[in-house]
Scaffold this motif. Structure first.
Motif, PDB file in Angstrom:
ATOM      1  N   ALA A  13       0.828  -1.205   0.000  1.00 33.25           N
ATOM      2  CA  ALA A  13       0.000   0.000   0.000  1.00 33.25           C
ATOM      3  C   ALA A  13       0.862   1.255   0.000  1.00 33.25           C
ATOM      4  CB  ALA A  13      -0.912   0.004   1.218  1.00 33.25           C
ATOM      5  N   LEU A  14       0.423   2.245  -0.773  1.00 34.00           N
ATOM      6  CA  LEU A  14       1.089   3.544  -0.781  1.00 34.00           C
ATOM      7  C   LEU A  14       0.669   4.305   0.475  1.00 34.00           C
ATOM      8  CD1 LEU A  14       2.806   5.609  -2.445  1.00 34.00           C
ATOM      9  CD2 LEU A  14       0.646   6.446  -3.383  1.00 34.00           C
ATOM     10  N   VAL A  15       1.643   4.702   1.310  1.00 36.52           N
ATOM     11  CA  VAL A  15       1.300   5.346   2.585  1.00 36.52           C
ATOM     12  C   VAL A  15       1.791   6.789   2.687  1.00 36.52           C
ATOM     13  CG1 VAL A  15       1.242   3.141   3.792  1.00 36.52           C
ATOM     14  CG2 VAL A  15       3.348   4.459   3.771  1.00 36.52           C
ATOM     15  N   ALA A  16       2.727   7.203   1.828  1.00 33.02           N
ATOM     16  CA  ALA A  16       3.227   8.575   1.897  1.00 33.02           C
ATOM     17  C   ALA A  16       3.876   8.949   0.570  1.00 33.02           C
ATOM     18  CB  ALA A  16       4.232   8.739   3.036  1.00 33.02           C
ATOM     19  N   VAL A  17       3.840  10.254   0.271  1.00 31.78           N
ATOM     20  CA  VAL A  17       4.406  10.773  -0.976  1.00 31.78           C
ATOM     21  C   VAL A  17       5.034  12.132  -0.687  1.00 31.78           C
ATOM     22  CG1 VAL A  17       3.928  11.545  -3.339  1.00 31.78           C
ATOM     23  CG2 VAL A  17       2.666   9.591  -2.394  1.00 31.78           C
ATOM     24  N   CYS A  18       6.156  12.412  -1.339  1.00 33.12           N
ATOM     25  CA  CYS A  18       6.752  13.748  -1.257  1.00 33.12           C
ATOM     26  C   CYS A  18       7.215  14.178  -2.638  1.00 33.12           C
ATOM     27  CB  CYS A  18       7.932  13.762  -0.283  1.00 33.12           C
ATOM     28  SG  CYS A  18       8.601  15.436   0.001  1.00 33.12           S
ATOM     29  N   LEU A  19       6.770  15.358  -3.058  1.00 34.69           N
ATOM     30  CA  LEU A  19       7.259  15.978  -4.290  1.00 34.69           C
ATOM     31  C   LEU A  19       8.538  16.712  -3.923  1.00 34.69           C
ATOM     32  CD1 LEU A  19       6.614  16.567  -7.294  1.00 34.69           C
ATOM     33  CD2 LEU A  19       5.437  18.642  -6.516  1.00 34.69           C
ATOM     34  N   THR A  20       9.643  16.313  -4.532  1.00 30.34           N
ATOM     35  CA  THR A  20      10.967  16.750  -4.090  1.00 30.34           C
ATOM     36  C   THR A  20      11.781  17.322  -5.244  1.00 30.34           C
ATOM     37  OG1 THR A  20      10.976  14.986  -2.421  1.00 30.34           O
ATOM     38  CG2 THR A  20      13.088  16.003  -2.947  1.00 30.34           C
ATOM     39  N   ASP A  21      12.286  18.544  -5.057  1.00 30.42           N
ATOM     40  CA  ASP A  21      13.206  19.139  -6.034  1.00 30.42           C
ATOM     41  C   ASP A  21      14.634  18.817  -5.651  1.00 30.42           C
ATOM     42  OD1 ASP A  21      11.117  20.240  -7.428  1.00 30.42           O
ATOM     43  OD2 ASP A  21      11.409  22.285  -6.670  1.00 30.42           O
ATOM     44  N   VAL A  22      15.474  18.596  -6.669  1.00 26.60           N
ATOM     45  CA  VAL A  22      16.887  18.364  -6.443  1.00 26.60           C
ATOM     46  C   VAL A  22      17.645  19.646  -6.794  1.00 26.60           C
ATOM     47  CG1 VAL A  22      18.889  16.939  -6.996  1.00 26.60           C
ATOM     48  CG2 VAL A  22      16.582  15.937  -7.046  1.00 26.60           C
ATOM     49  N   LEU A  23      18.253  20.275  -5.790  1.00 27.96           N
ATOM     50  CA  LEU A  23      19.005  21.509  -5.966  1.00 27.96           C
ATOM     51  C   LEU A  23      20.497  21.203  -6.020  1.00 27.96           C
ATOM     52  CD1 LEU A  23      17.144  23.665  -3.268  1.00 27.96           C
ATOM     53  CD2 LEU A  23      16.503  23.296  -5.656  1.00 27.96           C
ATOM     54  N   ASP A  24      21.287  22.215  -6.309  1.00 27.62           N
ATOM     55  CA  ASP A  24      22.728  21.979  -6.346  1.00 27.62           C
ATOM     56  C   ASP A  24      23.335  21.876  -4.958  1.00 27.62           C
ATOM     57  OD1 ASP A  24      22.581  24.640  -5.567  1.00 27.62           O
ATOM     58  OD2 ASP A  24      23.873  25.406  -7.161  1.00 27.62           O
ATOM     59  N   ASP A  25      22.561  22.263  -3.915  1.00 26.59           N
ATOM     60  CA  ASP A  25      23.091  22.161  -2.555  1.00 26.59           C
ATOM     61  C   ASP A  25      22.131  21.437  -1.619  1.00 26.59           C
ATOM     62  OD1 ASP A  25      21.114  24.108  -2.218  1.00 26.59           O
ATOM     63  OD2 ASP A  25      22.277  25.192  -0.708  1.00 26.59           O
ATOM     64  N   GLY A  26      21.189  20.677  -2.161  1.00 26.51           N
ATOM     65  CA  GLY A  26      20.283  19.966  -1.279  1.00 26.51           C
ATOM     66  C   GLY A  26      19.053  19.443  -1.987  1.00 26.51           C
ATOM     67  N   VAL A  27      18.146  18.919  -1.192  1.00 28.27           N
ATOM     68  CA  VAL A  27      16.833  18.506  -1.688  1.00 28.27           C
ATOM     69  C   VAL A  27      15.788  19.400  -1.038  1.00 28.27           C
ATOM     70  CG1 VAL A  27      17.431  16.132  -2.245  1.00 28.27           C
ATOM     71  CG2 VAL A  27      16.717  16.686   0.082  1.00 28.27           C
ATOM     72  N   SER A  28      14.802  19.804  -1.819  1.00 24.41           N
ATOM     73  CA  SER A  28      13.760  20.699  -1.344  1.00 24.41           C
ATOM     74  C   SER A  28      12.439  19.961  -1.333  1.00 24.41           C
ATOM     75  CB  SER A  28      13.665  21.931  -2.254  1.00 24.41           C
ATOM     76  OG  SER A  28      12.618  22.789  -1.840  1.00 24.41           O
ATOM     77  N   MET A  29      11.822  19.855  -0.154  1.00 24.54           N
ATOM     78  CA  MET A  29      10.558  19.160   0.003  1.00 24.54           C
ATOM     79  C   MET A  29       9.423  20.117  -0.372  1.00 24.54           C
ATOM     80  SD  MET A  29      11.459  17.119   3.536  1.00 24.54           S
ATOM     81  CE  MET A  29       9.869  16.290   3.589  1.00 24.54           C
ATOM     82  N   VAL A  30       8.967  20.013  -1.609  1.00 24.74           N
ATOM     83  CA  VAL A  30       7.965  20.939  -2.131  1.00 24.74           C
ATOM     84  C   VAL A  30       6.612  20.711  -1.480  1.00 24.74           C
ATOM     85  CG1 VAL A  30       6.764  21.701  -4.217  1.00 24.74           C
ATOM     86  CG2 VAL A  30       9.204  21.125  -4.319  1.00 24.74           C
ATOM     87  N   PRO A  38      24.303  18.841   1.033  1.00 28.95           N
ATOM     88  CA  PRO A  38      24.428  19.310   2.418  1.00 28.95           C
ATOM     89  C   PRO A  38      23.144  19.742   3.114  1.00 28.95           C
ATOM     90  CG  PRO A  38      25.184  21.000   0.907  1.00 28.95           C
ATOM     91  CD  PRO A  38      24.887  19.793   0.070  1.00 28.95           C
ATOM     92  N   HIS A  39      22.049  19.965   2.378  1.00 25.08           N
ATOM     93  CA  HIS A  39      20.875  20.546   3.025  1.00 25.08           C
ATOM     94  C   HIS A  39      19.571  19.848   2.625  1.00 25.08           C
ATOM     95  CE1 HIS A  39      23.679  24.129   2.766  1.00 25.08           C
ATOM     96  NE2 HIS A  39      23.505  23.968   4.062  1.00 25.08           N
ATOM     97  N   VAL A  40      18.598  19.940   3.525  1.00 24.81           N
ATOM     98  CA  VAL A  40      17.215  19.564   3.243  1.00 24.81           C
ATOM     99  C   VAL A  40      16.364  20.804   3.494  1.00 24.81           C
ATOM    100  CG1 VAL A  40      15.243  18.133   3.883  1.00 24.81           C
ATOM    101  CG2 VAL A  40      17.539  17.145   3.870  1.00 24.81           C
ATOM    102  N   TYR A  41      15.751  21.322   2.436  1.00 23.64           N
ATOM    103  CA  TYR A  41      14.921  22.526   2.537  1.00 23.64           C
ATOM    104  C   TYR A  41      13.496  22.131   2.927  1.00 23.64           C
ATOM    105  CZ  TYR A  41      18.619  25.370   0.414  1.00 23.64           C
ATOM    106  OH  TYR A  41      19.800  26.044   0.171  1.00 23.64           O
ATOM    107  N   LEU A  42      12.967  22.775   3.976  1.00 24.34           N
ATOM    108  CA  LEU A  42      11.677  22.391   4.559  1.00 24.34           C
ATOM    109  C   LEU A  42      10.549  23.368   4.276  1.00 24.34           C
ATOM    110  CD1 LEU A  42      12.808  21.264   8.143  1.00 24.34           C
ATOM    111  CD2 LEU A  42      12.496  19.845   6.102  1.00 24.34           C
ATOM    112  N   GLY A  43      10.815  24.467   3.601  1.00 26.54           N
ATOM    113  CA  GLY A  43       9.776  25.490   3.461  1.00 26.54           C
ATOM    114  C   GLY A  43       9.945  26.542   4.536  1.00 26.54           C
ATOM    115  N   TYR A  44       8.839  27.036   5.082  1.00 30.67           N
ATOM    116  CA  TYR A  44       8.909  28.150   6.025  1.00 30.67           C
ATOM    117  C   TYR A  44       8.595  27.726   7.454  1.00 30.67           C
ATOM    118  CZ  TYR A  44       9.160  30.793   1.762  1.00 30.67           C
ATOM    119  OH  TYR A  44       9.560  31.254   0.536  1.00 30.67           O
ATOM    120  N   TRP A  45       9.308  28.338   8.372  1.00 36.22           N
ATOM    121  CA  TRP A  45       9.010  28.221   9.798  1.00 36.22           C
ATOM    122  C   TRP A  45       8.517  29.589  10.256  1.00 36.22           C
ATOM    123  CZ3 TRP A  45      11.282  30.758  14.083  1.00 36.22           C
ATOM    124  CH2 TRP A  45      10.808  30.305  15.335  1.00 36.22           C
TER     125      TRP A  45
END
Length: 276
Positions: free
Chosen positions: A156-173, A204-211
């Motif tokens: 079963a599919l339980v989770a999905v993340c749309l993810t951009d690959v940047l030159d310095d990390g991954v960004s969780m869109v 080096p980084h995981v981008y999470l959006g805004y805090w």
């Protein structure tokens, strides 16, 4: 020999709308189109300056009376899981990760609808149909992946993340998950696994959006060690969350023109600010 000129991105500001994070506040966004051959470089460069991607648009909160929305990312090298986060990893040890091209499926949309109806029934995405969902996933001019998490026993599919690959990390869109698995802390698990993805790919980084200080919706991000915030024009290691309360004060904000003037583009092109 033919020469072609590079067209500098134009920046615009949205009309004020009610803030989804702080009651009684109005939000505006500074945005520009993400298109053409330079889209990847523009996304890489502006992500480092607090921008986020939504389909073919890059945006950053640009409110007249508040600067509380702070872009957040995890410094992977400085991250150490807490006891609670270690338990979350153990609870989800049976999940299998599958990273695919950005292509929407019926299973993804069904899970997305269940997630919205349980967690965000009155949110801005509540009325999104299958075609709009497909656009959110597939309309990307840059390097993007859909990261799926599947139950290893049931499939079963339980989770999905749309993810951009940047030159310095991954960004969780954008991420969503099975709302019936509340004890599994899937939202936290997706972030923890993206830290692992960054390590596996030497980013080096995981981008999470805004805090947002004072927003209960965003408080979970402060629980990750190694968190960095983009304050003003630089990234800094997160201090005590209470230290950022002044960001919501009207006098602690730059004008729109100053915000645009402070943006650095990949090739240093001149900027032009507009309104929409």
């Amino acid at each position: 020999m033919r020469h072609t000129s590079t067209i500098a991105p134009q920046f615009y500001v949205t009309a004020p709308q009610p803030c989804p994070y702080l009651a009684g506040r109005m939000e505006r966004k500074l945005f520009t189109a993400l298109q053409g051959e330079g889209a990847q470089r523009l996304n890489d460069g502006l992500s480092k300056q607090g921008f986020r991607r939504s389909q073919n648009v890059l945006y950053r909160p640009s409110c007249a009376d508040c600067a509380a929305c702070l872009s957040a990312r995890i410094d992977v090298a400085a991250f150490t899981p807490s006891k609670s986060q270690k338990r979350t990893l153990r609870r989800n040890a049976g999940l299998e990760r599958r990273a695919t091209s950005p292509w929407a499926t019926e299973d993804q949309y069904a899970l997305f609808r269940r997630y919205l109806e349980s967690r965000h029934a009155s949110g801005g995405m509540a009325d999104m149909d299958a075609f709009e969902f497909a656009s959110m996933v597939e309309e990307t001019p840059i390097r993007t992946r859909v990261v799926e998490y599947v139950d290893g026993e049931t499939g079963a599919l339980v989770a999905v993340c749309l993810t951009d690959v940047l030159d310095d990390g991954v960004s969780m869109v954008y991420s969503f998950f099975d709302p019936d698995r509340e004890r599994a802390s899937l939202g936290t698990y997706i972030i923890l696994d993206h830290i692992q993805i960054a390590r596996e790919t030497d980013l080096p980084h995981v981008y999470l959006g805004y805090w947002v200080p004072g927003s209960a919706k965003m408080s979970y991000k402060a629980k990750f060690s190694g968190l960095q915030l983009h304050v003003g024009s630089r990234w800094e290691r997160m201090r005590d969350p209470a230290d950022y309360a002044a960001q919501a004060h009207p006098l602690n904000n730059e004008s729109i023109s100053d915000q645009v003037a402070g943006i650095t583009l990949p090739d240093g092109e001149p900027l032009r600010a507009g309104r929409k």
